[in-house]
Scaffold this motif. Structure first.
Motif, PDB file in Angstrom:
ATOM      1  N   GLY A 228     -18.566  27.419 -25.609  1.00 14.29           N
ATOM      2  CA  GLY A 228     -18.809  27.208 -24.185  1.00 14.29           C
ATOM      3  C   GLY A 228     -18.362  25.841 -23.711  1.00 14.29           C
ATOM      4  N   ALA A 229     -18.552  24.809 -24.554  1.00 18.08           N
ATOM      5  CA  ALA A 229     -18.112  23.468 -24.173  1.00 18.08           C
ATOM      6  C   ALA A 229     -16.602  23.425 -23.998  1.00 18.08           C
ATOM      7  CB  ALA A 229     -18.551  22.457 -25.236  1.00 18.08           C
ATOM      8  N   ILE A 230     -15.872  24.116 -24.868  1.00 18.74           N
ATOM      9  CA  ILE A 230     -14.408  24.161 -24.730  1.00 18.74           C
ATOM     10  C   ILE A 230     -14.020  24.991 -23.516  1.00 18.74           C
ATOM     11  CG2 ILE A 230     -12.280  24.951 -25.828  1.00 18.74           C
ATOM     12  CD1 ILE A 230     -13.606  24.391 -28.530  1.00 18.74           C
ATOM     13  N   ALA A 231     -14.710  26.124 -23.311  1.00 17.37           N
ATOM     14  CA  ALA A 231     -14.383  26.995 -22.184  1.00 17.37           C
ATOM     15  C   ALA A 231     -14.643  26.305 -20.857  1.00 17.37           C
ATOM     16  CB  ALA A 231     -15.184  28.291 -22.268  1.00 17.37           C
ATOM     17  N   LEU A 232     -15.616  25.386 -20.806  1.00 15.87           N
ATOM     18  CA  LEU A 232     -15.916  24.696 -19.556  1.00 15.87           C
ATOM     19  C   LEU A 232     -14.710  23.924 -19.030  1.00 15.87           C
ATOM     20  CD1 LEU A 232     -17.814  23.718 -17.320  1.00 15.87           C
ATOM     21  CD2 LEU A 232     -18.639  21.941 -18.885  1.00 15.87           C
ATOM     22  N   PHE A 233     -13.868  23.446 -19.949  1.00 17.91           N
ATOM     23  CA  PHE A 233     -12.692  22.691 -19.514  1.00 17.91           C
ATOM     24  C   PHE A 233     -11.832  23.514 -18.556  1.00 17.91           C
ATOM     25  CE2 PHE A 233      -8.183  21.569 -20.057  1.00 17.91           C
ATOM     26  CZ  PHE A 233      -8.234  20.240 -19.645  1.00 17.91           C
ATOM     27  N   SER A 234     -11.793  24.815 -18.771  1.00 20.03           N
ATOM     28  CA  SER A 234     -10.946  25.659 -17.938  1.00 20.03           C
ATOM     29  C   SER A 234     -11.449  25.748 -16.512  1.00 20.03           C
ATOM     30  CB  SER A 234     -10.848  27.065 -18.546  1.00 20.03           C
ATOM     31  OG  SER A 234     -12.126  27.668 -18.603  1.00 20.03           O
ATOM     32  N   TYR A 235     -12.708  25.339 -16.265  1.00 19.22           N
ATOM     33  CA  TYR A 235     -13.263  25.384 -14.904  1.00 19.22           C
ATOM     34  C   TYR A 235     -13.316  24.009 -14.248  1.00 19.22           C
ATOM     35  CZ  TYR A 235     -14.623  30.262 -15.362  1.00 19.22           C
ATOM     36  OH  TYR A 235     -14.612  31.634 -15.497  1.00 19.22           O
ATOM     37  N   LEU A 236     -12.909  22.972 -14.965  1.00 15.12           N
ATOM     38  CA  LEU A 236     -12.893  21.662 -14.330  1.00 15.12           C
ATOM     39  C   LEU A 236     -11.945  21.702 -13.139  1.00 15.12           C
ATOM     40  CD1 LEU A 236     -12.818  19.140 -17.317  1.00 15.12           C
ATOM     41  CD2 LEU A 236     -14.767  20.230 -16.195  1.00 15.12           C
ATOM     42  N   GLY A 237     -12.436  21.280 -12.008  1.00 15.72           N
ATOM     43  CA  GLY A 237     -11.624  21.297 -10.794  1.00 15.72           C
ATOM     44  C   GLY A 237     -12.221  22.126  -9.682  1.00 15.72           C
ATOM     45  N   VAL A 384      -9.163  15.927 -26.799  1.00 15.37           N
ATOM     46  CA  VAL A 384      -9.095  15.405 -25.432  1.00 15.37           C
ATOM     47  C   VAL A 384      -9.917  16.270 -24.483  1.00 15.37           C
ATOM     48  CG1 VAL A 384      -7.560  14.720 -23.560  1.00 15.37           C
ATOM     49  CG2 VAL A 384      -6.820  14.440 -25.916  1.00 15.37           C
ATOM     50  N   VAL A 385      -9.916  17.589 -24.712  1.00 16.40           N
ATOM     51  CA  VAL A 385     -10.694  18.506 -23.885  1.00 16.40           C
ATOM     52  C   VAL A 385     -12.173  18.152 -23.929  1.00 16.40           C
ATOM     53  CG1 VAL A 385     -11.614  20.859 -23.850  1.00 16.40           C
ATOM     54  CG2 VAL A 385      -9.166  20.494 -23.794  1.00 16.40           C
ATOM     55  N   LEU A 386     -12.719  17.981 -25.125  1.00 18.79           N
ATOM     56  CA  LEU A 386     -14.151  17.723 -25.256  1.00 18.79           C
ATOM     57  C   LEU A 386     -14.534  16.380 -24.645  1.00 18.79           C
ATOM     58  CD1 LEU A 386     -14.898  19.111 -28.829  1.00 18.79           C
ATOM     59  CD2 LEU A 386     -15.507  20.118 -26.623  1.00 18.79           C
ATOM     60  N   LEU A 387     -13.650  15.397 -24.706  1.00 18.30           N
ATOM     61  CA  LEU A 387     -13.924  14.117 -24.061  1.00 18.30           C
ATOM     62  C   LEU A 387     -14.021  14.288 -22.544  1.00 18.30           C
ATOM     63  CD1 LEU A 387     -14.210  11.042 -23.951  1.00 18.30           C
ATOM     64  CD2 LEU A 387     -11.706  10.890 -23.956  1.00 18.30           C
ATOM     65  N   SER A 388     -13.068  15.003 -21.961  1.00 19.31           N
ATOM     66  CA  SER A 388     -13.081  15.182 -20.509  1.00 19.31           C
ATOM     67  C   SER A 388     -14.243  16.066 -20.063  1.00 19.31           C
ATOM     68  CB  SER A 388     -11.746  15.768 -20.034  1.00 19.31           C
ATOM     69  OG  SER A 388     -11.462  16.991 -20.668  1.00 19.31           O
ATOM     70  N   VAL A 389     -14.620  17.045 -20.898  1.00 22.57           N
ATOM     71  CA  VAL A 389     -15.778  17.890 -20.570  1.00 22.57           C
ATOM     72  C   VAL A 389     -17.053  17.052 -20.548  1.00 22.57           C
ATOM     73  CG1 VAL A 389     -17.283  19.705 -21.470  1.00 22.57           C
ATOM     74  CG2 VAL A 389     -14.827  20.095 -21.325  1.00 22.57           C
ATOM     75  N   LEU A 390     -17.223  16.192 -21.549  1.00 23.36           N
ATOM     76  CA  LEU A 390     -18.431  15.371 -21.618  1.00 23.36           C
ATOM     77  C   LEU A 390     -18.567  14.499 -20.377  1.00 23.36           C
ATOM     78  CD1 LEU A 390     -19.679  12.361 -22.533  1.00 23.36           C
ATOM     79  CD2 LEU A 390     -20.895  14.428 -23.170  1.00 23.36           C
ATOM     80  N   THR A 391     -17.490  13.840 -19.977  1.00 20.52           N
ATOM     81  CA  THR A 391     -17.583  12.960 -18.810  1.00 20.52           C
ATOM     82  C   THR A 391     -17.705  13.748 -17.508  1.00 20.52           C
ATOM     83  OG1 THR A 391     -15.154  12.797 -18.795  1.00 20.52           O
ATOM     84  CG2 THR A 391     -16.365  11.033 -19.889  1.00 20.52           C
ATOM     85  N   SER A 392     -17.251  15.008 -17.494  1.00 19.69           N
ATOM     86  CA  SER A 392     -17.394  15.820 -16.286  1.00 19.69           C
ATOM     87  C   SER A 392     -18.815  16.329 -16.108  1.00 19.69           C
ATOM     88  CB  SER A 392     -16.432  17.017 -16.334  1.00 19.69           C
ATOM     89  OG  SER A 392     -16.885  17.999 -17.261  1.00 19.69           O
ATOM     90  N   VAL A 393     -19.530  16.484 -17.210  1.00 16.82           N
ATOM     91  CA  VAL A 393     -20.887  17.025 -17.132  1.00 16.82           C
ATOM     92  C   VAL A 393     -21.799  16.089 -16.334  1.00 16.82           C
ATOM     93  CG1 VAL A 393     -22.954  17.518 -18.511  1.00 16.82           C
ATOM     94  CG2 VAL A 393     -20.745  18.453 -19.197  1.00 16.82           C
ATOM     95  N   ILE A 394     -21.574  14.798 -16.432  1.00 15.41           N
ATOM     96  CA  ILE A 394     -22.428  13.837 -15.723  1.00 15.41           C
ATOM     97  C   ILE A 394     -22.328  14.023 -14.208  1.00 15.41           C
ATOM     98  CG2 ILE A 394     -22.872  11.381 -15.318  1.00 15.41           C
ATOM     99  CD1 ILE A 394     -21.904  10.892 -18.197  1.00 15.41           C
ATOM    100  N   PRO A 395     -21.125  14.080 -13.611  1.00 11.88           N
ATOM    101  CA  PRO A 395     -21.058  14.377 -12.169  1.00 11.88           C
ATOM    102  C   PRO A 395     -21.640  15.735 -11.812  1.00 11.88           C
ATOM    103  CG  PRO A 395     -18.973  13.463 -12.942  1.00 11.88           C
ATOM    104  CD  PRO A 395     -19.800  13.730 -14.156  1.00 11.88           C
ATOM    105  N   TYR A 396     -21.422  16.729 -12.660  1.00  9.99           N
ATOM    106  CA  TYR A 396     -21.953  18.056 -12.366  1.00  9.99           C
ATOM    107  C   TYR A 396     -23.489  18.057 -12.396  1.00  9.99           C
ATOM    108  CZ  TYR A 396     -17.243  20.004 -12.838  1.00  9.99           C
ATOM    109  OH  TYR A 396     -15.917  20.314 -12.663  1.00  9.99           O
ATOM    110  N   LEU A 397     -24.058  17.394 -13.407  1.00  6.78           N
ATOM    111  CA  LEU A 397     -25.516  17.327 -13.508  1.00  6.78           C
ATOM    112  C   LEU A 397     -26.135  16.650 -12.288  1.00  6.78           C
ATOM    113  CD1 LEU A 397     -26.209  16.422 -17.257  1.00  6.78           C
ATOM    114  CD2 LEU A 397     -27.090  18.400 -16.029  1.00  6.78           C
ATOM    115  N   LEU A 398     -25.585  15.507 -11.911  1.00  4.13           N
ATOM    116  CA  LEU A 398     -26.171  14.778 -10.794  1.00  4.13           C
ATOM    117  C   LEU A 398     -25.906  15.463  -9.461  1.00  4.13           C
ATOM    118  CD1 LEU A 398     -25.705  11.008 -11.730  1.00  4.13           C
ATOM    119  CD2 LEU A 398     -27.768  12.397 -11.765  1.00  4.13           C
ATOM    120  N   SER A 399     -24.808  16.196  -9.353  1.00  3.78           N
ATOM    121  CA  SER A 399     -24.561  16.958  -8.125  1.00  3.78           C
ATOM    122  C   SER A 399     -25.590  18.079  -7.985  1.00  3.78           C
ATOM    123  CB  SER A 399     -23.142  17.548  -8.139  1.00  3.78           C
ATOM    124  OG  SER A 399     -22.170  16.535  -8.094  1.00  3.78           O
ATOM    125  N   ALA A 400     -25.837  18.804  -9.082  1.00  2.00           N
ATOM    126  CA  ALA A 400     -26.851  19.853  -9.054  1.00  2.00           C
ATOM    127  C   ALA A 400     -28.229  19.259  -8.773  1.00  2.00           C
ATOM    128  CB  ALA A 400     -26.859  20.612 -10.382  1.00  2.00           C
TER     129      ALA A 400
END
Length: 474
Positions: A228-237, A384-400
């Motif tokens: 799921g963590a890898i699949a999340l990269f496909s939804y970034l954006g 590289v995917v997992l790095l970008s996913v980790l940093t994207s989770v923070i904006p997503y968490l705080l937005s929710a």
């Protein structure tokens, strides 16, 4: 973009300009005051194309190989990620209707939780964007090498990757008119063949190709979380329309609609397309493939022409995504800089109406990460995917969290049924963020947390430059 295309503006004396005084928060400005005067705008069609074009890059074209390691159980993870991504899209729709100004997650967190939260979002999202560009270009190289550098020599792979970062930067520096036209065209060109693979391709599935359901051998929940963590990269954006809201006509209406429509369209293509690849390419071959959709097309139609056609679509897709993300990567720090929370140079626009300094710096950082990845990591794409996913989770968490906060504090005027529905969606989006964080793995959490915390001294420096702690000698 690997060279200094946009030199930061200097005064006539040659000295760097004094820091620009902070303007009122984007969240505090009215919708009419938020957009830049004279900025070129695009409507629902282009905003939706921005979402689809930014989400469907080369990630989906490389994803089946990355997920094949886990086996078909990763499809379960993909469905769960899709549910979470849809919840996030609905949360963004509500936030965009309330705060239509540019900046997206940055604006939402700053308005709800204050300046430091807003800065962390802007910083994290900025890392996500340029690190994500590095991941996109790595996957893009895999499809370019269907035609050239077929023996995958690392030196030439790096050259191709750097070219894939430079040209989209030039497209953006040319101005938004070029961007809008290019984004719509590339979105159509890549969406049609993907839709074909996700529909007609289903007729050619052979269940023997799927392999063991849990090929990795670990616990089911562990496999689902990791996949799921890898699949999340496909939804970034999915949030890109909200980040560029100041450039969208009628943002209160169009940003939310573009976000939800774009997410749902991508979800359908993603899941069905991945099922097609899993069912048409033998599992062991898929694990080692650098161009899984090309292999799938060749297996369906025989010969090489079909795979080459899909490879062309993947190259166009990745290029279109890089064009979109190269703009978005500069929009978040631009919004923060206008509020005095990022260095002032990020807020300046060129004569073409684009944040040139942010585009240049972000592209250089993406280029550096790309070179390091090719020379230091064995699994370049996944790392590289997992790095970008980790940093994207923070904006997503705080937005929710921001959406949940506003619903609980200001939602009492809404109908009880609507309020309960929106609260449930926000809680689901919040839980999804924590799940993605847990599945990113220790290495990604380590590097990602380190990169995020590097922003703390930057925040201190910016606050000092603003004079928040007294006069600073210049």
């Amino acid at each position: 973009m690997s060279r200094a295309i946009g030199v930061p503006h200097r005064t006539d004396s040659g000295a760097p300009p004094a820091p620009e005084p902070p303007v009122p928060s984007t969240a505090a400005r009215s919708p009419e005051a938020g957009p830049d005067p004279g900025a070129r705008r695009f409507g629902l069609g282009t905003a939706s194309a921005l979402v689809v074009g930014s989400v469907i890059g080369t990630g989906v074209f490389a994803l089946p190989s990355a997920l094949a390691v886990f086996g078909p159980i990763s499809l379960v993870a993909f469905v769960l990620v899709t549910v979470g991504a849809t919840a996030l899209a609905l949360a963004f729709r509500g936030l965009a209707a309330r705060l239509p100004g540019a900046g997206g997650p940055y604006v939402y967190a700053r308005d709800a939780f204050g300046e430091f939260a807003g800065f962390l979002i802007a910083w994290s999202y900025w890392i996500t964007a340029w690190a994500g560009n590095a991941a996109i270009v790595v996957a893009w190289v895999g499809y370019v090498e269907v035609f050239w550098n077929t023996d995958h020599q690392v030196g030439w792979s790096i050259v191709i990757a750097l070219s894939g970062l430079l040209v989209p930067a030039l497209v953006n520096l040319a101005g938004l008119r070029s961007f809008a036209a290019f984004q719509v065209v590339t979105t159509v060109l890549k969406f049609v063949p993907l839709l074909f693979m996700a529909t007609v391709g289903l007729l050619f599935i052979n269940t023997a190709n799927f392999g063991d359901f849990n090929a990795g051998g670990e616990s089911w929940w562990g496999a689902i979380s990791a996949a799921g963590a890898i699949a999340l990269f496909s939804y970034l954006g999915i949030e890109t329309a909200s980040v560029a809201a100041a450039r969208v006509r009628d943002p209160e209406r169009n940003v939310g609609r573009a976000t939800v429509l774009g997410t749902l369209a991508c979800a359908a293509v993603y899941i069905l397309g991945t099922v097609t690849v899993f069912g048409t390419v033998a599992h062991d071959d898929l694990v080692g493939s650098t161009a899984p959709f090309t292999d799938s097309a060749n297996a369906i139609f025989g010969g090489q022409w079909a795979g080459a056609t899909v490879a062309v679509a993947a190259v166009v897709s990745g290029f279109g995504a890089l064009v979109g993300w190269t703009l978005i990567v500069a929009e978040m720090p631009r919004a923060a800089a206008r509020d005095g929370l990022f260095p002032a140079r990020f807020a300046r626009q060129s004569r073409a109406g684009v944040p040139a300094f942010g585009i240049v710096v972000s592209t250089l950082l993406a280029a550096g990460l790309t070179v390091v990845s090719y020379t230091s990591f064995e699994q370049v794409f996944i790392t590289v995917v997992l790095l970008s996913v980790l940093t994207s989770v923070i904006p997503y968490l705080l937005s929710a969290a921001a959406q949940l906060y506003w619903l609980l504090t200001e939602g009492r005027r809404a109908r009880v049924g609507h309020l309960a529905r929106d609260v449930a969606v926000s809680v689901l989006a919040l839980a999804f963020g924590f799940w993605a964080l847990a599945g990113s793995g220790y290495q990604a959490v380590y590097y990602g947390t380190f990169c995020v915390l590097l922003g703390v001294p930057v925040y201190v420096w910016v606050r000092v430059r603003r004079g928040a702690y007294g006069e600073v000698p210049r």
